[in-house]
Design a protein around this motif. Structure first.
Motif, PDB file in Angstrom:
ATOM      1  N   LYS A 179       1.173  -3.361   4.115  1.00 20.34           N
ATOM      2  CA  LYS A 179       0.493  -4.216   3.143  1.00 20.34           C
ATOM      3  C   LYS A 179      -0.926  -4.503   3.609  1.00 20.34           C
ATOM      4  N   CYS A 180      -1.775  -4.955   2.675  1.00 23.89           N
ATOM      5  CA  CYS A 180      -3.091  -5.464   3.079  1.00 23.89           C
ATOM      6  C   CYS A 180      -3.210  -6.900   2.577  1.00 23.89           C
ATOM      7  N   ALA A 181      -4.073  -7.681   3.244  1.00 25.45           N
ATOM      8  CA  ALA A 181      -4.226  -9.096   2.849  1.00 25.45           C
ATOM      9  C   ALA A 181      -4.815  -9.178   1.446  1.00 25.45           C
ATOM     10  N   CYS A 182      -5.720  -8.243   1.103  1.00 26.96           N
ATOM     11  CA  CYS A 182      -6.364  -8.287  -0.211  1.00 26.96           C
ATOM     12  C   CYS A 182      -6.675  -6.865  -0.686  1.00 26.96           C
ATOM     13  N   PHE A 183      -6.486  -6.620  -1.976  1.00 29.49           N
ATOM     14  CA  PHE A 183      -6.748  -5.291  -2.556  1.00 29.49           C
ATOM     15  C   PHE A 183      -7.690  -5.483  -3.742  1.00 29.49           C
ATOM     16  N   VAL A 184      -8.816  -4.756  -3.714  1.00 31.66           N
ATOM     17  CA  VAL A 184      -9.801  -4.874  -4.811  1.00 31.66           C
ATOM     18  C   VAL A 184      -9.982  -3.505  -5.443  1.00 31.66           C
ATOM     19  N   GLU A 185      -9.719  -3.435  -6.757  1.00 31.24           N
ATOM     20  CA  GLU A 185      -9.888  -2.165  -7.462  1.00 31.24           C
ATOM     21  C   GLU A 185     -10.933  -2.381  -8.557  1.00 31.24           C
ATOM     22  N   TYR A 186     -11.982  -1.549  -8.531  1.00 36.37           N
ATOM     23  CA  TYR A 186     -13.098  -1.752  -9.470  1.00 36.37           C
ATOM     24  C   TYR A 186     -13.262  -0.526 -10.364  1.00 36.37           C
TER      25      TYR A 186
ATOM     26  N   ILE B  93      -8.786  -4.048   1.236  1.00 34.67           N
ATOM     27  CA  ILE B  93      -8.847  -2.614   0.911  1.00 34.67           C
ATOM     28  C   ILE B  93      -9.499  -2.481  -0.464  1.00 34.67           C
ATOM     29  N   LEU B  94     -10.562  -1.650  -0.515  1.00 34.07           N
ATOM     30  CA  LEU B  94     -11.270  -1.388  -1.779  1.00 34.07           C
ATOM     31  C   LEU B  94     -10.820  -0.050  -2.334  1.00 34.07           C
ATOM     32  N   HIS B  95     -10.739   0.028  -3.661  1.00 34.09           N
ATOM     33  CA  HIS B  95     -10.375   1.303  -4.286  1.00 34.09           C
ATOM     34  C   HIS B  95     -11.151   1.495  -5.586  1.00 34.09           C
TER      35      HIS B  95
ATOM     36  N   LEU C 146       0.806  -1.233   0.000  1.00 32.01           N
ATOM     37  CA  LEU C 146       0.000   0.000   0.000  1.00 32.01           C
ATOM     38  C   LEU C 146       0.843   1.289   0.000  1.00 32.01           C
ATOM     39  N   SER C 147       2.152   1.170  -0.240  1.00 32.70           N
ATOM     40  CA  SER C 147       3.019   2.371  -0.160  1.00 32.70           C
ATOM     41  C   SER C 147       2.531   3.499  -1.059  1.00 32.70           C
ATOM     42  N   SER C 148       1.988   3.152  -2.245  1.00 32.31           N
ATOM     43  CA  SER C 148       1.545   4.230  -3.131  1.00 32.31           C
ATOM     44  C   SER C 148       0.064   4.569  -2.910  1.00 32.31           C
ATOM     45  N   PHE C 149      -0.556   3.995  -1.899  1.00 30.85           N
ATOM     46  CA  PHE C 149      -1.948   4.317  -1.564  1.00 30.85           C
ATOM     47  C   PHE C 149      -2.059   4.991  -0.201  1.00 30.85           C
ATOM     48  N   ASN C 150      -0.980   5.656   0.231  1.00 29.71           N
ATOM     49  CA  ASN C 150      -1.094   6.534   1.402  1.00 29.71           C
ATOM     50  C   ASN C 150      -0.041   7.609   1.239  1.00 29.71           C
TER      51      ASN C 150
ATOM     52  N   GLN D 103     -11.746 -10.167   5.888  1.00 26.41           N
ATOM     53  CA  GLN D 103     -12.408  -9.097   6.660  1.00 26.41           C
ATOM     54  C   GLN D 103     -11.404  -8.431   7.604  1.00 26.41           C
ATOM     55  N   PRO D 104     -11.599  -7.198   8.018  1.00 24.13           N
ATOM     56  CA  PRO D 104     -12.676  -6.299   7.602  1.00 24.13           C
ATOM     57  C   PRO D 104     -12.424  -5.724   6.203  1.00 24.13           C
ATOM     58  N   VAL D 105     -13.489  -5.095   5.648  1.00 28.18           N
ATOM     59  CA  VAL D 105     -13.373  -4.449   4.348  1.00 28.18           C
ATOM     60  C   VAL D 105     -13.343  -2.940   4.577  1.00 28.18           C
ATOM     61  N   ARG D 106     -12.417  -2.272   3.894  1.00 31.83           N
ATOM     62  CA  ARG D 106     -12.277  -0.828   4.102  1.00 31.83           C
ATOM     63  C   ARG D 106     -12.052  -0.146   2.751  1.00 31.83           C
ATOM     64  N   HIS D 107     -12.782   0.938   2.490  1.00 28.41           N
ATOM     65  CA  HIS D 107     -12.597   1.665   1.229  1.00 28.41           C
ATOM     66  C   HIS D 107     -11.603   2.792   1.448  1.00 28.41           C
ATOM     67  N   ILE D 108     -10.682   2.977   0.521  1.00 24.33           N
ATOM     68  CA  ILE D 108      -9.805   4.158   0.611  1.00 24.33           C
ATOM     69  C   ILE D 108      -9.800   4.902  -0.726  1.00 24.33           C
ATOM     70  N   GLY D 109      -9.287   6.139  -0.676  1.00 23.59           N
ATOM     71  CA  GLY D 109      -9.067   6.892  -1.907  1.00 23.59           C
ATOM     72  C   GLY D 109      -7.556   6.887  -2.149  1.00 23.59           C
ATOM     73  N   GLU D 110      -6.972   8.092  -2.026  1.00 14.41           N
ATOM     74  CA  GLU D 110      -5.521   8.189  -2.210  1.00 14.41           C
ATOM     75  C   GLU D 110      -4.775   8.008  -0.884  1.00 14.41           C
ATOM     76  N   GLY D 111      -5.529   7.831   0.206  1.00 14.87           N
ATOM     77  CA  GLY D 111      -4.894   7.682   1.521  1.00 14.87           C
ATOM     78  C   GLY D 111      -4.243   8.965   1.998  1.00 14.87           C
ATOM     79  N   SER D 112      -4.864  10.131   1.679  1.00 15.12           N
ATOM     80  CA  SER D 112      -4.240  11.397   2.071  1.00 15.12           C
ATOM     81  C   SER D 112      -4.777  11.929   3.392  1.00 15.12           C
ATOM     82  N   ASN D 113      -5.708  11.169   4.005  1.00 16.56           N
ATOM     83  CA  ASN D 113      -6.158  11.558   5.340  1.00 16.56           C
ATOM     84  C   ASN D 113      -6.066  10.357   6.288  1.00 16.56           C
ATOM     85  N   LEU D 114      -5.155   9.432   5.948  1.00 14.66           N
ATOM     86  CA  LEU D 114      -5.084   8.175   6.691  1.00 14.66           C
ATOM     87  C   LEU D 114      -3.689   7.927   7.242  1.00 14.66           C
TER      88      LEU D 114
END
Ligand SMILES: Cc1cc2nc3c(=O)[nH]c(=O)nc-3n(C[C@H](O)[C@H](O)[C@H](O)COP(=O)(O)OP(=O)(O)OC[C@H]3O[C@@H](n4cnc5c(N)ncnc54)[C@H](O)[C@@H]3O)c2cc1C
Length: 346
Positions: A20-27, A64-66, A9-13, A43-54
């Motif tokens: 890292k995350c166990a699973c990454f889903v991009e739709y 992680i959903l994107h 997840l280095s480029s998603f924050n 689980q759990p499932v969490r949606h992120i954007g660019e990770g600029s407030n995380l």
């Protein structure tokens, strides 16, 4: 859609933390969310954007959903009030830049805020006297509980300062698109400190020929002078919320400040309509002598003490958390005020 296990997840924050995350889903469409086999995802499932407030406090054990929903549709450019539908995965500032190029007013003061459009509607982003809620007319979501599409008119989004129904619902709603209403009518917001100066205008000036693009450029200039560019220096913007205290407690805070800085000290503050008092966290941090403080690779940003940066590029979550608690305890000791992070910890 792509589904990747054990994803970096280095480029998603924007702190550029190596987790890292166990699973990454991009739709790529709202339809794909309807066909996803939700029960098979870690689980759990969490949606992120660019990770600029995380702040990722460690590896994420779930999914992680994107969103990559990337369209911008101008419904009718012939109208004075132009409705625009924007996919949640569109980079917020690309959208702002495009609307300014079309000569539309409404988003220009929110220029250069990092992140994606879906997250911007969740966060109710704000800057320089503007908030996104003032140009949103509706938000379309996928409801994870009911497993169906839902649409909220702006009046039902429960917008407040950096808050919304979507934040309160704790991940139930995935924002898939946002409906905006922008205008061709001249309506610059110039009153916020520093804007007229960047435009070389006199106090109270309101020139008739100003364009949204000129105002955008001035906002960008002001922002660049204060905030780190996440592409060059990792951060999540303002790290702490500005504390709000009761008027009766403010007198005690003034006494504590006088003890350390003498009787002439004046604490910058804003009186809320309900009588409570908001104090800038940046002032408290600076006056606590914390500007430039470091913990491992994390540092308090020299130009704006409200920002914690990944100064060395290899700060780990523990460095940032250690600096956070050092700041909280130092400000608490000096002013008797507890700061709370604005950045979400995951
Ligand atoms: C240098 C810098 C300057 C900044 N300046 C400002 C500023 O001036 N004003 C301001 O308001 N903020 C500012 N921010 C904070 C940040 O940019 C905003 O909060 C932004 O909207 C976050 O967008 P994001 O895509 O990075 O979302 P993330 O940080 O990834 O997520 C933010 C929240 O939204 C949720 N989320 C994300 N996408 C979706 C979706 N599609 N559906 C449902 N939930 C979703 C996440 O779960 C999380 O709760 C700044 C940050 C930085 C690094």
């Amino acid at each position: 859609m792509r589904i990747i296990r054990d994803f970096d997840l280095s480029s998603f924050n924007t702190f550029r933390i190596k987790v890292k995350c166990a699973c990454f889903v991009e739709y790529e469409s709202a339809k794909e969310l309807e066909t996803l086999d939700w029960d098979s995802l870690p689980q759990p499932v969490r949606h992120i954007g660019e990770g600029s407030n995380l702040l990722f406090t460690g590896d994420f054990p779930g999914t992680i959903l994107h969103s990559c929903i990337g369209y911008i549709k101008y419904v009718d450019m012939g109208l004075d009030e132009v409705p625009v539908i924007v996919g949640s995965g569109v980079k917020w500032d690309s959208f702002v830049e495009q609307t300014c190029r079309h000569g539309l007013w409404g988003a220009e003061n929110l220029s250069l805020i990092p992140g994606e459009t879906g997250a911007a509607a969740v966060q109710n982003i704000g800057a320089y006297g503007a908030e996104i809620k003032d140009i949103i007319s509706g938000v379309v979501c996928y409801d994870l509980q009911e497993r169906k599409k839902v649409k909220f008119p702006a009046g039902e989004c429960r917008y407040a300062y950096r808050d919304s129904l979507f934040k309160e619902a704790g991940g139930r709603y995935i924002v898939t698109s946002v409906l905006f209403r922008l205008t061709r009518r001249y309506r610059p917001l110039l009153d916020y400190k520093g804007i007229r100066q960047a435009l070389c205008l006199e106090v109270n000036a309101r020139p008739d020929d100003l364009t949204p693009m000129q105002l955008r450029e001035a906002i960008i200039e002001v922002r660049r002078s204060k905030l780190p560019d996440p592409g060059e220096l990792g951060s999540a913007g303002s790290y702490f919320k500005n504390p709000v205290v009761r008027a009766t407690d403010f007198a005690g805070i003034i006494d504590l400040a006088r003890r350390d800085f003498g009787n002439d000290v004046s604490i910058p503050h804003y009186i809320n309509p309900d009588g409570t008092i908001k104090i800038p966290a940046a002032w408290l941090i600076e006056k606590s002598g914390l500007k430039g403080s470091t913990c491992g690779g994390a540092a308090v940003y020299e130009k704006q003490p409200l920002v914690i940066v990944n100064a060395t590029g290899d700060a780990c979550p523990e460095d940032i958390l250690a600096l956070e608690s050092h700041i909280v305890s130092t400000v608490q000791e000096r002013f008797g005020i507890t700061l709370h992070p604005e950045v979400e910890h995951i």
